[in-house]
Write an enzyme that holds these catalytic residues in place. Sequence first.
Site, PDB file in Angstrom:
ATOM      1  N   ARG A 165      -0.556  -0.735  -4.508  1.00  0.00           N
ATOM      2  CA  ARG A 165      -1.863  -0.077  -4.456  1.00  0.00           C
ATOM      3  C   ARG A 165      -1.631   1.400  -4.161  1.00  0.00           C
ATOM      4  NH1 ARG A 165      -6.763  -0.760  -0.005  1.00  0.00           N
ATOM      5  NH2 ARG A 165      -5.841   1.109   0.896  1.00  0.00           N
ATOM      6  N   GLU A 218      -2.721  -9.490  -1.094  1.00  0.00           N
ATOM      7  CA  GLU A 218      -2.484  -8.194  -0.442  1.00  0.00           C
ATOM      8  C   GLU A 218      -1.549  -8.366   0.752  1.00  0.00           C
ATOM      9  OE1 GLU A 218      -6.059  -6.409   1.112  1.00  0.00           O
ATOM     10  OE2 GLU A 218      -5.090  -4.469   1.442  1.00  0.00           O
ATOM     11  N   GLU A 220     -13.756  -8.733  -0.418  1.00  0.00           N
ATOM     12  CA  GLU A 220     -13.141  -8.809   0.915  1.00  0.00           C
ATOM     13  C   GLU A 220     -14.190  -8.920   2.016  1.00  0.00           C
ATOM     14  OE1 GLU A 220     -10.864  -5.120   0.890  1.00  0.00           O
ATOM     15  OE2 GLU A 220     -12.297  -4.214   2.262  1.00  0.00           O
ATOM     16  N   TRP A 278     -18.835   3.393   3.757  1.00  0.00           N
ATOM     17  CA  TRP A 278     -17.489   3.801   4.160  1.00  0.00           C
ATOM     18  C   TRP A 278     -16.483   3.029   3.319  1.00  0.00           C
ATOM     19  CZ3 TRP A 278     -13.522   0.815   6.483  1.00  0.00           C
ATOM     20  CH2 TRP A 278     -12.321   1.565   6.660  1.00  0.00           C
ATOM     21  N   TYR A 283     -10.430   7.521   2.677  1.00  0.00           N
ATOM     22  CA  TYR A 283     -10.150   6.101   2.911  1.00  0.00           C
ATOM     23  C   TYR A 283      -8.758   5.743   2.365  1.00  0.00           C
ATOM     24  CZ  TYR A 283      -9.401   1.317   2.029  1.00  0.00           C
ATOM     25  OH  TYR A 283      -8.768   0.113   1.990  1.00  0.00           O
ATOM     26  N   GLU A 333     -10.765  -2.043  -7.212  1.00  0.00           N
ATOM     27  CA  GLU A 333     -11.346  -2.888  -6.164  1.00  0.00           C
ATOM     28  C   GLU A 333     -12.628  -2.285  -5.605  1.00  0.00           C
ATOM     29  OE1 GLU A 333      -8.463  -3.639  -3.141  1.00  0.00           O
ATOM     30  OE2 GLU A 333      -9.976  -3.983  -1.624  1.00  0.00           O
ATOM     31  N   ARG A 382     -11.670 -11.568  -3.964  1.00  0.00           N
ATOM     32  CA  ARG A 382     -10.881 -11.161  -2.808  1.00  0.00           C
ATOM     33  C   ARG A 382     -11.292 -11.816  -1.488  1.00  0.00           C
ATOM     34  NH1 ARG A 382      -7.555  -7.581  -1.991  1.00  0.00           N
ATOM     35  NH2 ARG A 382      -8.527  -6.383  -0.327  1.00  0.00           N
ATOM     36  N   ASP A 407      -8.230   0.966  -4.652  1.00  0.00           N
ATOM     37  CA  ASP A 407      -9.413   0.514  -3.915  1.00  0.00           C
ATOM     38  C   ASP A 407     -10.435   1.645  -3.847  1.00  0.00           C
ATOM     39  OD1 ASP A 407     -11.231  -0.637  -2.196  1.00  0.00           O
ATOM     40  OD2 ASP A 407      -9.763  -1.213  -0.675  1.00  0.00           O
ATOM     41  N   HIS A 414       0.824  -1.205   0.000  1.00  0.00           N
ATOM     42  CA  HIS A 414       0.000   0.000   0.000  1.00  0.00           C
ATOM     43  C   HIS A 414       0.855   1.251   0.000  1.00  0.00           C
ATOM     44  CE1 HIS A 414      -3.961  -1.597   1.885  1.00  0.00           C
ATOM     45  NE2 HIS A 414      -3.383  -2.539   1.166  1.00  0.00           N
ATOM     46  N   HIS A 454     -13.394   1.204  -2.495  1.00  0.00           N
ATOM     47  CA  HIS A 454     -14.029   0.974  -1.185  1.00  0.00           C
ATOM     48  C   HIS A 454     -15.538   1.216  -1.206  1.00  0.00           C
ATOM     49  CE1 HIS A 454     -13.445   0.420   3.256  1.00  0.00           C
ATOM     50  NE2 HIS A 454     -12.461  -0.323   2.768  1.00  0.00           N
TER      51      HIS A 454
HETATM   52  C1  GCO Z   1      -8.250  -3.451   1.924  1.00  0.00           C
HETATM   53  C2  GCO Z   1      -9.440  -3.132   2.768  1.00  0.00           C
HETATM   54  C3  GCO Z   1      -9.164  -2.626   4.133  1.00  0.00           C
HETATM   55  C4  GCO Z   1     -10.477  -2.609   4.923  1.00  0.00           C
HETATM   56  C5  GCO Z   1     -10.262  -3.108   6.307  1.00  0.00           C
HETATM   57  C6  GCO Z   1     -11.539  -3.123   7.112  1.00  0.00           C
HETATM   58  O1  GCO Z   1      -8.423  -3.470   0.725  1.00  0.00           O
HETATM   59  O2  GCO Z   1      -7.207  -3.735   2.481  1.00  0.00           O
HETATM   60  O3  GCO Z   1     -10.403  -2.409   2.061  1.00  0.00           O
HETATM   61  O4  GCO Z   1      -8.509  -1.408   4.135  1.00  0.00           O
HETATM   62  O5  GCO Z   1     -11.029  -1.348   4.936  1.00  0.00           O
HETATM   63  O6  GCO Z   1      -9.679  -4.358   6.239  1.00  0.00           O
HETATM   64  O7  GCO Z   1     -11.384  -3.842   8.279  1.00  0.00           O
HETATM   65 MG    MG Z   2     -10.358  -3.162   0.068  1.00  0.00          MG
END
Ligand code: GCO
Ligand code: MG
Length: 403
Positions: free
Chosen positions: A148, A340, A263, A403, A160, A237, A284, A211, A123, A213
């Site tokens: 990322r 990741e 995720e 979020w 975020y 993502e 994911r 991401d 990241h 999100h």
């Molecule tokens: C990612 C995720 C995390 C989540 C987190 C929530 O891609 O790594 O989106 O950043 O926000 O794991 O608990």
């Molecule tokens: Mg994510």
Amino acid sequence: MPKIVAARVIVTCPGRNFVTLKIECDDGTTGVGDATLNGREMAVASYLNDHVIPCLIGRDAHRIEDIWQYLYKGAYWRRGPVTMTGIAAVDMALWDIKGKIAGLPVYQLLGGAAREGVTVYCHANGSSIDDTISAALEYRDKGYRAIRIQCGVPGLPTTYGVSKDRHHYEPADGDLPSESVWSTAKYMRVVPQLFAAAREALGWDIHLLHDIHHRLTPIEAGRLGKDLEPYRPFWLEDATPAENQDAFRLIRQHTTAPLAVGEIFNSIWDCKELIENQLIDYIRATVVHAGGLTHLRRIAALADLYQIRTGCHGATDLSPITMAAALHFGLSVPNFGIQEHMAHTAETDAVFPHAYTYADGMMHPGEAPGLGVDIDEDLAATHEYKRAFLPVNRLEDGTLWSW
Ligand code: GCO
Ligand code: MG
């Protein structure tokens, strides 16, 4: 048979909360499983203590599939993040035990290495485009081949994926949920600039990931995908919330940017439509939130039929036990894509001694029998649980958003 004689839940907070299940057999073999569900930790701890552990005592630890089915079908109430995280913890611990008894690392039990190592992405983030690029250059110098990139959005106080401490992003930062503000229009303007700057600074040999999100509508995601296509993103993502799996059809109609989702999925049923209709490119779902190695293998096998590859979640709220399990899985699964990797703090690593290693953009689970990870219970006991919530997100007019 190795008979399960005891199991306990260990909650610890070496900088952030982790829930761990430890299972003990009559021959003295122990196994560990991660049961961490960020922001809802105690719900899984209670699920395990009150409803799962009593059913494990006396069972044959070798019967992983039977115990999985017993906990899944036997609960009557199927699926859901709490249930599936609880089942995952048991499943990981049982694979750990089986590996230790066999004297083999878990990846050998899963079919052996299908590649030399597990390619990971890291990241890079910063409050401005320049900060993000300088972080990405640091990672490139450490050998990462996939990065990322996230940056602050001009006009928004927080974003975020952008942390105060560049290396350890921990969004669960409040004793009550903190509130952040979102503007799709402002965000959509900055991301193409970030990608343009990243290609200029890093060239074309580094994979770039991003991401979203869960924040865009499908048509907005299509627009962003089109804008980013010239920079050849490795993936976008969580472009839009995925409860409505069919929504991804609309994104697909507008962009060839590869899509990654899953995720927050906890079962094969969350991804079935996305996979069968080839609406995504990377799945994911991860060991801890999707029912353990036993269930994740099933998801990967379905995805493989449609040329969809794995890209397991691996943020810091997934403990080193999940990281270890993910590496055994990633090394052996045929349709591996990428994994990741967000490094844990030294404090966390000390509580979870592990055999896995990083070198040249790849990780390896190591050769220790089982998962190759343990929990130092004495050290864990010195870090008391601290309630922590993930933030909530609102539009500038106050409307609650994803979020
Ligand atoms: C990612 C995720 C995390 C989540 C987190 C929530 O891609 O790594 O989106 O950043 O926000 O794991 O608990
Ligand atoms: Mg994510």
